[in-house]
Design an enzyme around this catalytic site. Structure first.
Site, PDB file in Angstrom:
ATOM      1  N   GLY A   9      19.272  21.888  -6.825  1.00 30.92           N
ATOM      2  CA  GLY A   9      18.889  22.061  -8.237  1.00 30.92           C
ATOM      3  C   GLY A   9      20.062  21.908  -9.187  1.00 30.92           C
ATOM      4  O   GLY A   9      20.051  22.440 -10.299  1.00 30.92           O
ATOM      5  N   GLY A  10      21.060  21.140  -8.763  1.00 34.15           N
ATOM      6  CA  GLY A  10      22.290  20.995  -9.547  1.00 34.15           C
ATOM      7  C   GLY A  10      22.144  20.145 -10.801  1.00 34.15           C
ATOM      8  O   GLY A  10      23.070  20.089 -11.613  1.00 34.15           O
ATOM      9  N   ALA A  11      20.984  19.495 -10.981  1.00 37.56           N
ATOM     10  CA  ALA A  11      20.785  18.723 -12.216  1.00 37.56           C
ATOM     11  C   ALA A  11      20.047  19.546 -13.273  1.00 37.56           C
ATOM     12  O   ALA A  11      19.793  19.063 -14.374  1.00 37.56           O
ATOM     13  CB  ALA A  11      20.011  17.441 -11.909  1.00 37.56           C
ATOM     14  N   GLY A  12      19.698  20.783 -12.930  1.00 37.56           N
ATOM     15  CA  GLY A  12      18.994  21.648 -13.876  1.00 37.56           C
ATOM     16  C   GLY A  12      19.960  22.408 -14.773  1.00 37.56           C
ATOM     17  O   GLY A  12      21.170  22.118 -14.816  1.00 37.56           O
ATOM     18  N   ILE A  14      21.096  25.881 -15.022  1.00 37.92           N
ATOM     19  CA  ILE A  14      22.180  26.689 -14.460  1.00 37.92           C
ATOM     20  C   ILE A  14      22.953  25.866 -13.422  1.00 37.92           C
ATOM     21  O   ILE A  14      24.189  25.901 -13.365  1.00 37.92           O
ATOM     22  CB  ILE A  14      21.643  27.983 -13.817  1.00 37.92           C
ATOM     23  CG1 ILE A  14      20.918  28.826 -14.862  1.00 37.92           C
ATOM     24  CG2 ILE A  14      22.772  28.790 -13.184  1.00 37.92           C
ATOM     25  CD1 ILE A  14      20.265  30.097 -14.309  1.00 37.92           C
ATOM     26  N   GLY A  15      22.203  25.097 -12.621  1.00 38.70           N
ATOM     27  CA  GLY A  15      22.840  24.320 -11.547  1.00 38.70           C
ATOM     28  C   GLY A  15      23.896  23.357 -12.059  1.00 38.70           C
ATOM     29  O   GLY A  15      24.957  23.191 -11.430  1.00 38.70           O
ATOM     30  N   THR A 132      15.573  35.934  -9.146  1.00 40.34           N
ATOM     31  CA  THR A 132      15.376  36.392 -10.524  1.00 40.34           C
ATOM     32  C   THR A 132      15.044  37.883 -10.561  1.00 40.34           C
ATOM     33  O   THR A 132      14.450  38.411  -9.606  1.00 40.34           O
ATOM     34  CB  THR A 132      14.216  35.604 -11.170  1.00 40.34           C
ATOM     35  OG1 THR A 132      13.847  36.231 -12.392  1.00 40.34           O
ATOM     36  CG2 THR A 132      12.983  35.555 -10.277  1.00 40.34           C
ATOM     37  N   ASP A 133      15.362  38.534 -11.670  1.00 41.43           N
ATOM     38  CA  ASP A 133      14.984  39.951 -11.813  1.00 41.43           C
ATOM     39  C   ASP A 133      13.477  40.099 -11.985  1.00 41.43           C
ATOM     40  O   ASP A 133      12.950  41.209 -11.875  1.00 41.43           O
ATOM     41  CB  ASP A 133      15.732  40.595 -12.987  1.00 41.43           C
ATOM     42  CG  ASP A 133      15.330  40.040 -14.344  1.00 41.43           C
ATOM     43  OD1 ASP A 133      14.681  38.969 -14.394  1.00 41.43           O
ATOM     44  OD2 ASP A 133      15.660  40.672 -15.365  1.00 41.43           O
ATOM     45  N   GLU A 134      12.780  38.972 -12.218  1.00 46.07           N
ATOM     46  CA  GLU A 134      11.332  39.074 -12.435  1.00 46.07           C
ATOM     47  C   GLU A 134      10.586  39.526 -11.178  1.00 46.07           C
ATOM     48  O   GLU A 134       9.429  39.930 -11.246  1.00 46.07           O
ATOM     49  CB  GLU A 134      10.778  37.749 -12.953  1.00 46.07           C
ATOM     50  CG  GLU A 134      11.308  37.467 -14.346  1.00 46.07           C
ATOM     51  CD  GLU A 134      10.638  36.293 -15.026  1.00 46.07           C
ATOM     52  OE1 GLU A 134       9.423  36.126 -14.900  1.00 46.07           O
ATOM     53  OE2 GLU A 134      11.358  35.531 -15.700  1.00 46.07           O
ATOM     54  N   TYR A 157       5.001  32.582 -10.716  1.00 45.35           N
ATOM     55  CA  TYR A 157       6.439  32.278 -10.586  1.00 45.35           C
ATOM     56  C   TYR A 157       7.159  33.401  -9.857  1.00 45.35           C
ATOM     57  O   TYR A 157       7.835  33.179  -8.844  1.00 45.35           O
ATOM     58  CB  TYR A 157       7.069  32.063 -11.975  1.00 45.35           C
ATOM     59  CG  TYR A 157       8.586  32.098 -11.968  1.00 45.35           C
ATOM     60  CD1 TYR A 157       9.322  31.133 -11.274  1.00 45.35           C
ATOM     61  CD2 TYR A 157       9.290  33.102 -12.649  1.00 45.35           C
ATOM     62  CE1 TYR A 157      10.723  31.183 -11.258  1.00 45.35           C
ATOM     63  CE2 TYR A 157      10.677  33.146 -12.640  1.00 45.35           C
ATOM     64  CZ  TYR A 157      11.386  32.184 -11.942  1.00 45.35           C
ATOM     65  OH  TYR A 157      12.758  32.229 -11.917  1.00 45.35           O
ATOM     66  N   LYS A 161       9.021  33.513  -6.155  1.00 44.53           N
ATOM     67  CA  LYS A 161      10.441  33.846  -5.963  1.00 44.53           C
ATOM     68  C   LYS A 161      10.572  35.072  -5.043  1.00 44.53           C
ATOM     69  O   LYS A 161      11.455  35.126  -4.192  1.00 44.53           O
ATOM     70  CB  LYS A 161      11.129  34.116  -7.312  1.00 44.53           C
ATOM     71  CG  LYS A 161      11.267  32.918  -8.224  1.00 44.53           C
ATOM     72  CD  LYS A 161      12.159  31.810  -7.698  1.00 44.53           C
ATOM     73  CE  LYS A 161      13.630  32.156  -7.701  1.00 44.53           C
ATOM     74  NZ  LYS A 161      14.478  30.965  -7.405  1.00 44.53           N
TER      75      LYS A 161
HETATM   76  N1  LIG Z   1      17.099  30.209 -16.292  1.00 48.00           N
HETATM   77  C1  LIG Z   1      17.042  31.533 -16.127  1.00 48.00           C
HETATM   78  O1  LIG Z   1      17.095  32.302 -17.115  1.00 48.00           O
HETATM   79  C2  LIG Z   1      16.942  32.130 -14.748  1.00 48.00           C
HETATM   80  C3  LIG Z   1      16.929  33.518 -14.619  1.00 48.00           C
HETATM   81  C4  LIG Z   1      16.878  34.070 -13.334  1.00 48.00           C
HETATM   82  C5  LIG Z   1      16.826  33.246 -12.234  1.00 48.00           C
HETATM   83  N2  LIG Z   1      16.819  31.898 -12.390  1.00 48.00           N
HETATM   84  C6  LIG Z   1      16.768  31.055 -11.173  1.00 48.00           C
HETATM   85  O2  LIG Z   1      17.904  30.198 -11.217  1.00 48.00           O
HETATM   86  C7  LIG Z   1      17.571  28.939 -10.631  1.00 48.00           C
HETATM   87  C8  LIG Z   1      17.895  27.812 -11.610  1.00 48.00           C
HETATM   88  O3  LIG Z   1      17.174  28.025 -12.810  1.00 48.00           O
HETATM   89  P1  LIG Z   1      17.244  26.982 -14.020  1.00 48.00           P
HETATM   90  O4  LIG Z   1      16.800  27.688 -15.250  1.00 48.00           O
HETATM   91  O5  LIG Z   1      18.547  26.264 -13.989  1.00 48.00           O
HETATM   92  O6  LIG Z   1      16.077  25.989 -13.570  1.00 48.00           O
HETATM   93  P2  LIG Z   1      15.743  24.509 -14.094  1.00 48.00           P
HETATM   94  O7  LIG Z   1      14.242  24.455 -14.126  1.00 48.00           O
HETATM   95  O8  LIG Z   1      16.512  24.170 -15.331  1.00 48.00           O
HETATM   96  O9  LIG Z   1      16.305  23.572 -12.916  1.00 48.00           O
HETATM   97  C9  LIG Z   1      15.676  23.487 -11.665  1.00 48.00           C
HETATM   98  C10 LIG Z   1      16.238  22.272 -10.955  1.00 48.00           C
HETATM   99  O10 LIG Z   1      15.631  22.225  -9.642  1.00 48.00           O
HETATM  100  C11 LIG Z   1      15.215  20.882  -9.394  1.00 48.00           C
HETATM  101  N3  LIG Z   1      14.071  20.926  -8.475  1.00 48.00           N
HETATM  102  C12 LIG Z   1      12.825  21.421  -8.725  1.00 48.00           C
HETATM  103  N4  LIG Z   1      12.037  21.245  -7.651  1.00 48.00           N
HETATM  104  C13 LIG Z   1      12.808  20.656  -6.698  1.00 48.00           C
HETATM  105  C14 LIG Z   1      12.561  20.221  -5.360  1.00 48.00           C
HETATM  106  N5  LIG Z   1      11.351  20.355  -4.788  1.00 48.00           N
HETATM  107  N6  LIG Z   1      13.574  19.657  -4.661  1.00 48.00           N
HETATM  108  C15 LIG Z   1      14.805  19.491  -5.234  1.00 48.00           C
HETATM  109  N7  LIG Z   1      15.091  19.856  -6.498  1.00 48.00           N
HETATM  110  C16 LIG Z   1      14.099  20.440  -7.227  1.00 48.00           C
HETATM  111  C17 LIG Z   1      14.835  20.328 -10.765  1.00 48.00           C
HETATM  112  O11 LIG Z   1      14.853  18.902 -10.774  1.00 48.00           O
HETATM  113  C18 LIG Z   1      15.918  20.948 -11.649  1.00 48.00           C
HETATM  114  O12 LIG Z   1      17.060  20.127 -11.689  1.00 48.00           O
HETATM  115  C19 LIG Z   1      16.093  29.011 -10.250  1.00 48.00           C
HETATM  116  O13 LIG Z   1      15.995  29.311  -8.874  1.00 48.00           O
HETATM  117  C20 LIG Z   1      15.552  30.159 -11.084  1.00 48.00           C
HETATM  118  O14 LIG Z   1      14.469  30.795 -10.444  1.00 48.00           O
HETATM  119  C21 LIG Z   1      16.871  31.311 -13.636  1.00 48.00           C
END
Ligand SMILES: NC(=O)c1ccc[n+]([C@@H]2O[C@H](COP(=O)([O-])OP(=O)(O)OC[C@H]3O[C@@H](n4cnc5c(N)ncnc54)[C@H](O)[C@@H]3O)[C@@H](O)[C@H]2O)c1
Length: 201
Positions: A9-12, A14-15, A132-134, A157, A161
């Site tokens: 998930g490095g293109a998202g 946080i990643g 997540t804390d959720e 969701y 998780k």
């Molecule tokens: N954003 C927040 O506030 C938050 C809070 C608590 C926990 N988290 C957790 O942190 C992590 C990252 O969150 P984020 O907000 O950066 O998410 P995001 O939705 O911005 O990014 C998710 C990434 O995962 C990739 N992805 C989705 N399905 C995939 C699959 N089947 N195979 C490979 N890649 C896949 C997507 O292309 C995307 O790049 C998640 O696990 C989320 O549950 C996020």
């Protein structure tokens, strides 16, 4: 020590911050970004580091167990930081199947691939699962969650998780896989997909 770190998930949101930090801070580590590029993934987030020698991108669905296993072999993965997920609560209400598939089955696929590639020899190995804390439910006006708070997910969701967290713990208890689970609260900042609360408002 040289390490080959698989970040899912490095293109998202946080990643991409994490990948950039690791690539710049640890030039001796090889950072392998595995992402299938859903609507939430955007390689533009990583434009500034895409040509760095210690960075590789692999387009791969974490649910594709065969391909995931091959990535472990090809890149000699010794650590995993697992962020790939379907992450938007409102979408989970519309389409819970995708959340169960990616968040539960995808996590299981990675756990099994790690266990199998590491051949139950877990010295200097780590599987870091970003949750997540959720999973703890909702807080009122007061109070706080701790790691010992009972799980009480309410949305598809958070249920997906929570389920993935249980699988990670099960792999630790059953096979001795070294794991860390973090349950952070909401994050916001640059590279966040606009549908989330703060960029949207
Ligand atoms: N954003 C927040 O506030 C938050 C809070 C608590 C926990 N988290 C957790 O942190 C992590 C990252 O969150 P984020 O907000 O950066 O998410 P995001 O939705 O911005 O990014 C998710 C990434 O995962 C990739 N992805 C989705 N399905 C995939 C699959 N089947 N195979 C490979 N890649 C896949 C997507 O292309 C995307 O790049 C998640 O696990 C989320 O549950 C996020």
């Amino acid at each position: 020590m040289k390490r080959n770190i698989l970040v899912t998930g490095g293109a998202g949101f946080i990643g991409s911050h994490l990948v950039r930090l690791l690539v710049n801070k640890y030039p001796k580590y090889h950072i392998i970004n595995m992402d299938v590029l859903t609507y939430a993934g955007n390689l533009e987030n990583l434009k500034d580091i895409e040509h760095k020698e210690n960075y590789s991108f692999v387009k791969c669905d974490i649910c594709d167990f065969k391909k995931v296993k091959q990535v472990f072999v090809d890149y000699k993965i010794d650590s995993v930081i697992h962020l790939a997920a379907e992450s938007h609560v409102d979408r989970s209400i519309e389409d819970p199947f995708s959340f169960a598939q990616t968040n539960v089955m995808g996590t299981l696929s990675l756990l099994q691939a790690a266990k199998s590639y590491w051949k139950d020899n877990f010295e200097n190995k780590l599987f870091y699962h970003v949750s997540t804390d959720e999973v703890y439910g909702s807080l009122g006006e007061k109070g706080y969650f701790t790691e010992n708070t009972n799980y009480d997910p309410h949305s598809p969701y958070s249920a997906s998780k929570a389920s993935s967290d249980h699988f990670v713990r099960a792999f630790s208890d059953t096979y001795g896989l070294p794991v860390v689970i973090s349950n952070c609260s909401n994050n916001y900042g640059s590279y966040q997909f606009p549908e989330k609360l703060i960029p949207f408002s």
